[in-house]
Design a protein around this motif. Structure first.
Motif, short mmCIF file in Angstrom:
data_model
loop_
_atom_site.label_atom_id
_atom_site.label_comp_id
_atom_site.label_asym_id
_atom_site.label_seq_id
_atom_site.Cartn_x
_atom_site.Cartn_y
_atom_site.Cartn_z
N HIS A 104 -8.15 -25.49 18.21
CA HIS A 104 -8.28 -24.13 17.69
C HIS A 104 -8.03 -23.11 18.79
O HIS A 104 -7.29 -22.12 18.59
N GLY B 158 -3.03 -19.74 14.33
CA GLY B 158 -4.15 -20.65 14.15
C GLY B 158 -5.36 -20.04 13.46
O GLY B 158 -6.43 -20.64 13.44
N LYS C 221 -14.68 -19.57 15.51
CA LYS C 221 -14.76 -21.03 15.56
C LYS C 221 -15.54 -21.59 14.38
O LYS C 221 -15.20 -22.65 13.86
N SER D 167 -13.46 -22.28 11.39
CA SER D 167 -12.34 -23.20 11.55
C SER D 167 -12.49 -24.38 10.61
O SER D 167 -13.59 -24.89 10.38
N ARG E 199 -8.45 -30.37 9.52
CA ARG E 199 -7.22 -29.59 9.37
C ARG E 199 -6.01 -30.49 9.58
O ARG E 199 -6.09 -31.59 10.12
N CYS F 110 -0.19 -26.06 12.33
CA CYS F 110 -0.36 -24.87 11.51
C CYS F 110 0.91 -24.65 10.69
O CYS F 110 2.00 -25.06 11.07
N GLN G 73 -4.22 -22.26 9.94
CA GLN G 73 -4.74 -23.60 9.78
C GLN G 73 -4.76 -23.93 8.29
O GLN G 73 -5.24 -23.15 7.50
#
Length: 226
Positions: A165, A174, A193, A196, A200, A204, A219
């Protein structure tokens, strides 16, 4: 139209003509024929019933009235297939890496596949050993258990996710897609964060945020949901 054709054939075999085809009694007889002689399932009979009901109302402009006394096919009662503890342990042991971690979270917490794949960092509560499920079935939130045996693996996975990330943000992309209009209400949340995505994709993807007019690299979680 398949059920309409089957119904017309049924009427022709019994009457030789279709003068009485558009009647509730004839439809009731046909549904009973499907249940007793054809031995169709309850879902198949319901499909035939709904097809004929729609056809007569929209095409024939005929109201079939009350069909509650129609002979209905019995719905089968089946027992679920349940794995033993050893079978589950063997299955989980065969799946490694991120896919295995997703499977263990789903199994341990009783999550649906989409719910497990769309988790975010903030949804994991290590202190209380809980998983927060956001926007689940029916648009409802709920909490479920976090298996204690997964804590170490999850912490290691989070460290890898956050490192990637940070690298994505340093490269100028991102951010995460946020549900509804949260990106407008909290402009900085897309790069936090905590938001996030937990599982994922490796890269991206360029897509358009519904709350923004600009396209960027986001993401994308391993699901088609939020």
């Amino acid at each position: 139209m398949g059920w309409v054709e089957a119904y017309c054939r049924y009427c022709a075999q019994r009457e030789g003509a279709d003068q009485t085809a558009l009647s509730a009694d004839r439809v009731r007889d046909f549904l009973a024929y499907l249940a007793i002689q054809r031995r169709v399932s309850a879902s198949t009979q319901n499909q035939a019933f709904n097809s004929l009901l729609t056809f007569f109302r929209l095409v024939g402009n005929v109201d079939l009235g009350d069909l509650k006394n129609t002979v209905r096919a019995r719905k089968r009662t089946t027992l679920p297939v349940v794995f033993s503890v050893d079978e589950v342990r063997n299955i989980l042991a065969q799946v490694q890496g991120t896919a295995g971690l997703i499977l263990k979270i789903i199994y341990g917490g009783g999550l649906r596949v989409n719910e497990g794949c769309c988790l975010r960092i903030k949804d994991i509560d290590f202190d209380q050993h809980l998983i927060h499920v956001r926007d689940g079935k029916g648009g409802k939130d709920r909490t479920t258990l976090l298996a204690a045996t997964l804590v170490d693996d999850l912490r290691a996975h989070i460290a890898r996710v956050l490192a990637r990330h940070d690298g994505d943000l340093a490269a100028g992309h991102g951010a995460v897609l946020l549900p509804d209009a949260l990106a407008v209400k909290y402009p900085g949340a897309a790069t936090e964060k905590a938001c996030s995505t937990f599982f994922r994709r490796q890269r991206c993807r360029s897509t358009r945020d519904p709350g923004s007019s600009a396209g960027t690299m986001f993401q994308i979680p391993r699901c088609s949901g939020r």
